[in-house]
Design a protein around this motif. Structure first.
Motif, short mmCIF file in Angstrom:
data_model
loop_
_atom_site.label_atom_id
_atom_site.label_comp_id
_atom_site.label_asym_id
_atom_site.label_seq_id
_atom_site.Cartn_x
_atom_site.Cartn_y
_atom_site.Cartn_z
N GLU A 184 0.84 -1.21 0.00
CA GLU A 184 0.00 0.00 0.00
C GLU A 184 0.88 1.27 0.00
O GLU A 184 0.66 2.20 -0.76
CB GLU A 184 -0.92 -0.08 1.23
CG GLU A 184 -1.28 1.22 1.92
CD GLU A 184 -2.31 2.02 1.13
OE1 GLU A 184 -3.01 1.40 0.30
OE2 GLU A 184 -2.39 3.26 1.31
N LYS A 185 1.90 1.25 0.82
CA LYS A 185 2.75 2.44 0.95
C LYS A 185 3.64 2.65 -0.28
O LYS A 185 4.14 3.74 -0.50
CB LYS A 185 3.66 2.32 2.19
CG LYS A 185 2.91 2.41 3.49
CD LYS A 185 2.53 3.84 3.80
CE LYS A 185 1.85 3.93 5.16
NZ LYS A 185 1.23 5.26 5.36
N ASN A 186 3.86 1.59 -1.01
CA ASN A 186 4.86 1.69 -2.08
C ASN A 186 4.26 1.50 -3.47
O ASN A 186 4.99 1.28 -4.42
CB ASN A 186 5.97 0.68 -1.85
CG ASN A 186 6.82 1.04 -0.65
OD1 ASN A 186 7.53 2.03 -0.68
ND2 ASN A 186 6.68 0.28 0.43
N THR A 187 2.96 1.58 -3.57
CA THR A 187 2.34 1.47 -4.88
C THR A 187 1.70 2.80 -5.24
O THR A 187 0.68 3.18 -4.68
CB THR A 187 1.28 0.35 -4.88
OG1 THR A 187 1.91 -0.83 -4.40
CG2 THR A 187 0.75 0.11 -6.28
N PRO A 188 2.34 3.55 -6.13
CA PRO A 188 1.79 4.85 -6.49
C PRO A 188 0.48 4.69 -7.27
O PRO A 188 0.26 3.66 -7.90
CB PRO A 188 2.88 5.46 -7.37
CG PRO A 188 3.67 4.31 -7.86
CD PRO A 188 3.53 3.20 -6.87
N LYS A 189 -0.33 5.72 -7.16
CA LYS A 189 -1.63 5.64 -7.82
C LYS A 189 -1.78 6.78 -8.80
O LYS A 189 -1.22 7.85 -8.63
CB LYS A 189 -2.74 5.69 -6.76
CG LYS A 189 -2.85 4.39 -5.99
CD LYS A 189 -3.31 4.59 -4.56
CE LYS A 189 -2.93 3.41 -3.69
NZ LYS A 189 -1.58 3.50 -3.13
N THR A 190 -2.56 6.50 -9.82
CA THR A 190 -2.90 7.55 -10.76
C THR A 190 -4.32 7.32 -11.21
O THR A 190 -4.79 6.18 -11.25
CB THR A 190 -1.95 7.57 -11.97
OG1 THR A 190 -2.41 8.56 -12.88
CG2 THR A 190 -1.93 6.23 -12.69
#
Lengths: 375, 835, 269
Positions: free
Chosen positions: B273-279
């Motif tokens: 969760e902390k290391n998966t960037p979102k767009t």
């Protein structure tokens, strides 16, 4: 050697010094054979030919040129008055060449291979030719001087055989001398880009040859004066005057050739514009050629023992300088300054002492000077 | 390297700055020369005239540590003269994005960006953000004219970097700067490519990361990213240093650039969760959205059957960083110096010579209980206890020397700067008792595991649960001989079950086979991969196992020198990264003569290099943005990710000859960690920075008036451990030397070959003078500044017990880059006296 | 002597490409098993400062200031392997020979150590093992003749990263040199060093800097140097004949009155 037959009064003066110098020279040579040329000399990749080549070989051979000039004068040109000095001149030449060969063996890197040129032929090499000529000429000189031994030991049969070959030996000696005296100059034909233009010339073999003749005559004169003094014999003033005239003529020819050579090459200007080379060139020419000509040209000098001695000594000094200059200005391009190491000087001095010593012993114990037989 | 070594030949302008390829990467010059022969221009910007400069069409001298002003001047020149590649900039970068109107730059805040916290020496980046629209996408102005758009902010920021100011700071002559700007800016045309080769001359500064950022901005402006003959190319300092970073040798990353877990990320889900960037942008591939697949496959690779859903795939067994913990080089040795470590493995390194402020490093080694020195040879590190000014009686550190074999005595892969993994065979068996690193690790692992088995210990699981299937095991369970191929296969990864595409249902791989692509990796434990970027390096192809790294095919279908069948490059054999930026939005190459990829509309497929993602061109409905590793899919002209600012700003080195920064009141980078004293007064004590007396520095101090830099030479390797003992190498560069200008030499009465004492606040060394016109004094801020240079390839141990000069790192300071903590060894101050 | 340009190998050295990395220098030492000699940082990177018996090739770092700008040139130096080598013609025992394939080879078993080769060489190439007492070698670049014989390129050429040197048939590399001069006008000095110097050499240099400025001797005549010696040596048979006949005639003429052959040297009648 008290009971040995002598031909001259043994002269003890200076003998001890000569023995010491020869002994030191032998030690210096041993040092070279043990530690190599790198440790014993100041030669190096920039100056591969040093004092020993300049003095022991180039100058040594030229200094011994008296042998062929005097035999030529006496036997070929039948100038009888020089007979008296034929045997001393041959002795000088013989000793000179033996010393040159010893010097060469010390100088070459692989002394045990000194014989290679005699079996491994490379006829396009000047060095090859010089080695052969020196070997042959030394043999000729040995045979020319052999009668002194044969007389001393009363071997008349052999003496007769040798006498039969006198003229062939003389002619061979003169021819061989021309070849290698000139070839010492031809050594430097291959370095047009290295040897300074004041010395480099396609005619350098001839210049070497002519200067060797003049030097030979001068050297015989010097040696004659010194021998007479050493052995308390009368000075051969007439002979000295003749030698002087001969030397003067030869030197004049040499000077003309030298100037013509530079003029033809359009390089006369270099005489004054080459810096250190100019200085050395002018010194060599003034001391060894121009001054002696000026001296010899005066009758009173030619007739004076001291005058001849002075003029002839100048020729000796000047010609040795020439051989030095040719050798070192070939190697000057790298800018490395060379001055011989102590060991080099000791070997060279030892070799000169050896020559003088041998001459004095031979003159004492062999019939070298005419009319000296004693019992 | 975004591109690759051979690709230099495709350049029109090659800039070398912060590097010296002719001396330190001689083989690379083969390709530089190829380019030159085709008419390319070669520019070298350096404090000294190097062997690279000798080949340059233009050499620009500069004072060490002034790269940002020079590059800032170039940015200004490109913008002022409208030489930028507008379409590229507008479509492929965030130049058009609108930034938070509260954002303010150093021009307005006297050297600082908005949000600076003086106490914490860090920024609150709240204002460094983009304005978002109702869909959660960044607001854009494709016309690039909105005063809040990145492009206008960039223009404003660098408007201060005028030629006069740049020249005044750097000491570079204005005419040369202009010539450089003109030459390099000429690559802004679509059919021209410019590249930059850099190395430690850029990274080893307190502004190291920003040096590279500045160049990245230039490459975006000129449209040079992703194209043949373009890119930003780091010339790595060792043949396999790329491989070592790929495989997670640094403290903050796991293999494949997965962040090192932190104590606060308590379980795998949190980590992902902390290391998966979102767009929210459908056109952004956002590659890191796959993070979960990669970390899970990694855990499967190292913990095998023990990594199950029930055990959270063994996430708990991974070591964690405490919050805010930094274990980079300087911090590590600082902690060691303070007695915080008992033991230390110096593995294939020589910190006693290579570490900045090596005197402190040497003292730190003496605080250890034990040290293991694994190296080809003994070195200054292994023998530190008998070094200069050290009494062995005072040292309690027990040193174990383990002889390692050299690279030609073992089999395996090396990964060079081109990301090219090449398999190498063993030439000879290891000499004597030396062993390969793998064998040494194998021994170590086995013995440590046995101790845990016997004694239990605090936390045995991470060791006991490790897979270790690298060869036949003996009765005790020890691998008798490590089979490197098995290691390589584990790195590549396996299909642990039959794996199917979740959307199409198509079978991707058969159970037990080697994985063919990282696109096949799963987050459910059905795949393993020791390093996701290496998936495909050792794969099953048509039922057969193929070591892709051992390939030696010489085909060059594009003619660009990509050589796709020569060894294998990560990722998935892509030779030029971001290659989707080499084409327009319709997939047509900007430069058709040097087409890296192009869209074949008829067959609906890409041709050429492996594209960055298989999606069709950006203009098409399913098309994607080119910069797939960025969440927003575009290149970051505005880079809010860095600690010290979204745009590079010039700050002086910790030690510099100037009292003040010409550009602002901020002399040094405001976000660097200080070990000693406060920013602007060298007189302050050590305590304030938490450092030690050893960390002292002297800026603008008459006792240390000359700017110094360090470098390598062709003839020696790093600290010289492998070359100083090599007589042929030592013969060429036999002594520590110091290069200086004839002007400085004259001032100090120094002759060539003189024995010199070179001193900084930290220490002094012996060096022999090389007086050369290749160094010249600089006119900086109205005064004359002398620069000197020192190689760092020597040490006290050999030759001649230091009499030929010790390591120049005895002089370098304890300070690092604000982002990476790379020590600042390329700009510091010294004094030079005859010894 | 084998001087055929099509059988002889040659090397074109394009000085514009040298980056001074000195890989060649080390490769040479490695292949030829040469040791190192003590050196010092003496102000330039040229080390060893000169070729020596352990260093057959080195890079000469020529540093200059031209119009206030530093320039730095890297000049590789090694035996030029003349078509008709002065050293080989000077050697009295044939210890240096020109091979048909190009190399000027040295034969230690023949050498006597007279060092005339060192005097004769216009390029200052042969070096001597001065430290050895009785069995020193003359040393110089071998053109890696044993590599050439096995269809390998010389070690220095093999390692060069920037292809400074091109190895091939001498006429091929000569043509390549001419091609480069023609195709890049203004890039090179209009001269192929070694094409004519000393009658031609197997190693050819092209450069962007005038050769005399980078330490190459431009005063070497375009002439096979052994010819200069041979012009003198080939007169020997004639000289011998002339002297023998001439001297005999003179002797006969001058001595015709006094019964020739009766006196022996040194003995007064």
């Amino acid at each position: 050697m008290a009971n040995m037959k002598t031909y001259a009064e043994p002269q003890p003066r200076g003998m001890r010094l000569l023995y010491i110098l020869v002994g030191v020279g032998i030690l210096a040579a041993l040092y070279r054979f043990t530690f190599g040329l790198g440790a014993s000399t100041n030669m190096g990749d920039d100056v591969p030919w040093g004092l020993w080549v300049a003095v022991d070989v180039l100058s040594g051979v030229a200094l011994a040129a008296g042998g062929f000039t005097i035999t030529a004068a006496v036997y070929i040109f039948n100038m009888k008055k020089y007979r008296a000095i034929v045997r001393p001149a041959i002795l000088t030449a013989f000793i000179g060449y033996v010393v040159v060969i010893i010097g060469l063996v010390i100088d070459i890197g692989k002394p045990f291979s000194f014989w290679h040129p005699l079996v491994m032929w490379q006829y396009k090499s000047v060095m090859f030719e010089v080695v052969w000529c020196i070997t042959l000429y030394t043999t000729v000189l040995a045979l020319e001087f052999a009668p002194a031994f044969l007389e001393r030991f009363k071997m008349d049969g052999l003496l007769k055989v040798l006498k039969f070959f006198t003229y062939p030996l003389v002619i061979a000696g003169i021819t061989l001398s021309f070849l290698h005296q000139s070839s010492l100059g031809a050594f430097f034909l291959i370095v047009p880009a290295k040897l300074h233009a004041l010395w480099y010339s396609p005619f350098i073999p001839y210049l070497f040859y002519i200067s060797a003749i003049a030097l030979g005559l001068a050297m015989v004169a010097v040696e004659s004066v010194l021998a007479a003094r050493t052995f308390k014999r009368p000075q051969e003033t007439e002979i000295l005057a003749g030698l002087s005239k001969g030397a003067m003529i030869t030197l004049s020819i040499y000077l003309a050739m030298k100037i013509a050579d530079l003029a033809l090459a359009g390089e006369l200007g270099l005489i004054l514009t080459s810096g250190a080379a100019s200085v050395f060139f002018l010194l060599e020419l003034l001391i060894g050629v121009i001054a002696p000509i000026a001296l010899y040209a005066q009758k009173k000098v030619r007739e004076s023992v001291n005058g001849v001695l002075l003029a002839s000594s100048l020729v000796v000094a000047g010609t040795v300088m020439n051989r030095f200059n040719v050798n070192f200005f070939t190697q000057a391009g790298t800018g490395t300054f060379y001055f011989p190491a102590l060991w080099e000087i000791l070997v060279t001095v030892g070799l000169i002492a050896l020559a003088v010593l041998a001459y004095r012993l031979a003159a004492t114990y062999l019939p070298v000077f005419h009319g000296t037989e004693r019992t | 390297m975004t591109n690759h070594w051979n690709d230099f030949k495709n350049s029109d302008v090659i800039l070398v700055m912060g590097a010296n390829p002719a001396e330190n990467h001689p083989v690379s010059m083969k390709w530089v020369m190829r380019a030159k022969e085709k008419g390319a221009k070669f520019i070298v910007v350096d404090p000294r005239y190097t062997r690279s400069a000798a080949q340059a069409d233009l050499f620009v001298p500069m004072r060490s540590g002034t790269d940002i002003p020079i590059l800032g001047g170039l940015i200004k020149y490109i913008i002022d003269n409208k030489l930028y590649f507008r379409d590229y900039l507008a479509s492929y970068t965030n130049a058009s994005f609108l930034v938070n109107p509260d954002f303010k730059g150093p021009g307005e805040l006297n050297g600082l960006f908005s949000g600076y916290d003086i106490e914490g020496r860090k920024y609150d980046k709240a204002t460094w953000s983009f304005q978002m629209d109702e869909n959660g996408l960044p607001k854009k102005d494709p016309g690039l004219s909105n005063p809040n758009c990145v492009f206008q902010l960039l223009k404003k920021h660098y408007s201060r970097y005028t030629l006069d100011v740049v020249s005044d700071i750097s000491g570079s002559p204005k005419d040369k700067l202009e010539a450089f700007y003109k030459m390099y800016a000429s690559t802004g045309r679509p059919d021209k490519a410019g590249t930059v080769l850099y190395a430690m001359g850029w990274t080893q500064h307190t502004v190291g990361t920003q040096n590279i950022r500045a160049m990245t901005i230039i490459q975006f402006l000129l449209g040079n990213m992703g194209v043949a003959g373009g890119g930003v190319n780091a010339l790595r300092g060792e043949s396999n240093v790329q491989g070592s970073t790929d495989h997670g040798i640094l403290f903050h990353i796991l293999p494949g650039y997965l962040p090192a877990p932190r104590a606060s990320w308590s379980d795998l889900a949190t980590y992902i969760e902390k290391n998966t960037p979102k767009t929210k942008d459908p056109k952004s591939l956002n590659w890191w959205s796959n993070r979960g697949k990669y970390i899970t496959s990694y855990l499967k690779a190292i913990y095998g059957g023990k990594a199950t859903k029930e055990s959270d795939f063994g996430y708990a067994w991974l070591p964690k960083l405490d919050e805010g913990m930094n274990l980079s080089w300087l911090m590590l040795f600082d902690a060691m110096f303070k007695g915080k470590y008992e033991g230390f493995f110096a593995w294939g390194q020589n910190p006693a010579c290579s570490g900045s402020n090596a005197g402190k490093v040497r003292k730190a080694l003496g605080k250890l209980k034990w040290m293991v020195n694994v190296n080809l040879f003994d070195n200054e590190t292994g023998s530190f206890w008998k070094g200069p000014d050290v009494d062995p009686k005072d040292i309690q550190t027990e040193v174990f020397q383990l002889p390692a074999c050299s690279s030609v005595e073992k089999e395996g892969s090396i990964t060079n700067s081109s990301r090219l993994a090449q398999w190498r065979v063993k030439a000879i068996d290891p000499i004597g008792q030396s062993k390969s690193d793998a064998e040494i690790v194998n021994e170590l692992y086995f013995r440590v595991r046995k101790l845990y088995q016997k004694e239990g210990g605090a936390f045995p699981a991470p060791i006991l649960n490790l897979t270790w299937d690298y060869g036949r095991k003996n009765a005790e369970g020890k691998v008798e001989e490590v089979n490197t191929h098995l290691v390589a296969r584990e790195i590549n990864g396996y299909y642990l079950e039959d794996v199917f595409d979740k959307k199409t249902g198509k079978q991707l791989g058969k159970k037990g086979e080697l994985c063919a692509s990282f696109a096949h990796l799963q987050d459910d434990g059905t795949t393993s991969s020791g390093n996701w970027i290496y998936a495909q390096s050792y794969m099953h192809k048509d039922g057969k196992i193929v070591n892709m790294m051992a390939r030696r095919g010489k085909a060059d279908p594009t003619g660009l020198g990509l050589y796709p069948e020569w060894a294998w490059a990560w990722p998935v054999n892509r030779r030029i990264l971001y290659n989707r930026a080499s084409v327009d939005v319709n997939g047509n190459p900007w430069n058709p003569r040097k087409a890296v990829i192009k869209w074949n509309a008829a067959e609906s497929k890409w041709e050429g290099d492996i594209p960055d993602g298989p999606a069709p061109p950006m203009a098409q409905e399913k098309g994607t943005y080119p910069f797939i590793m960025k969440p927003d899919g575009v290149g970051s002209v505005f880079g809010p990710g860095l600690a010290d600012g979204p745009f590079p700003e010039h700050y002086e080195a910790l030690e510099c000859p100037l009292q003040e920064n010409v550009l602002s009141k901020q002399r040094i980078n405001p976000t660097v960690k200080l070990f000693f004293g406060i920013t602007d007064a060298a007189t302050a004590g050590a305590a304030e920075g938490g450092g030690s007396a050893e960390d002292i520095f002297f800026s603008c101090d008459t006792r240390y008036p000359y700017v110094a830099t360090t470098y390598r030479v062709s003839e020696h390797w790093q600290t010289g451990v492998m070359t100083r003992h090599q007589p042929w190498q030592l013969e060429m560069v036999p002594q520590q030397f110091i290069e200086m200008s004839p002007e400085l030499a004259k001032e100090k009465g120094i002759q060539n070959g003189d024995k010199m004492k070179v001193a900084s606040g930290r220490g002094s060394i012996i060096a022999f003078a090389v007086v050369t016109d290749r160094f010249q004094p600089f006119k900086v801020a109205g005064s004359t500044v002398h620069q000197v240079g020192l190689p760092w390839c020597f040490g006290w141990q050999y030759p001649l017990h230091g009499r030929q000069g010790d390591s120049s790192n005895l002089l370098t300071p304890t300070i690092g880059d604000a982002n990476t903590m790379i020590p600042e060894t390329k700009a510091f101050m010294v004094n030079v006296e005859k010894a | 002597m084998a001087n055929n340009n099509s059988t002889s190998k040659g090397v074109l050295v394009d000085l514009t490409r040298c980056i001074g990395c000195r890989g060649c220098q080390v490769a040479c030492k490695s292949w030829n098993e040469r040791s190192a000699k003590p050196t010092f940082m003496h102000g330039t990177f040229t080390n060893p400062p000169k070729l020596n018996s352990e260093t057959y090739t080195h890079i000469n770092f020529v540093e200059k200031t031209v119009q206030d700008e530093p320039v730095w040139h890297f000049i590789k130096d090694q035996c030029m392997h003349c078509k008709d080598p002065a050293c080989a013609s000077a050697c009295p025992v044939g210890a240096l020979t020109k091979s048909p394939s190009g190399p000027v080879a040295y034969h230690y078993d023949r050498c006597i150590g007279c060092r005339y080769c060192m005097i004769a060489c216009p390029f200052q190439i042969p070096k001597y093992e001065w430290e050895k007492s009785l069995f020193p070698w003359v040393r110089k670049c071998t053109f890696c003749s044993e590599r050439i014989a096995n269809n390998l390129v010389p070690a220095c050429i093999k390692v060069c990263p920037t292809q400074v040197m091109q190895f091939g048939a001498l006429d091929e590399v000569t043509a390549e040199a001419q091609k480069r001069l023609k195709n890049s006008p203004g890039k090179y000095v209009d001269h192929i060093y070694g094409k004519d110097e000393a009658g031609g050499t197997a190693w050819l240099y092209i450069s962007h800097v005038p050769f005399e400025q980078i330490g190459l001797n431009t005063k070497i005549p375009a002439q096979r140097l052994p010819d200069l010696t041979w012009a003198s040596l080939n007169k020997i048979p004639a000289a011998v004949g002339g002297f023998v006949v001439g001297l005999s005639l003179i002797a006969w003429f001058r001595n015709r009155g006094n019964g020739s052959g009766q006196s022996s040297p040194g003995k007064e009648k």
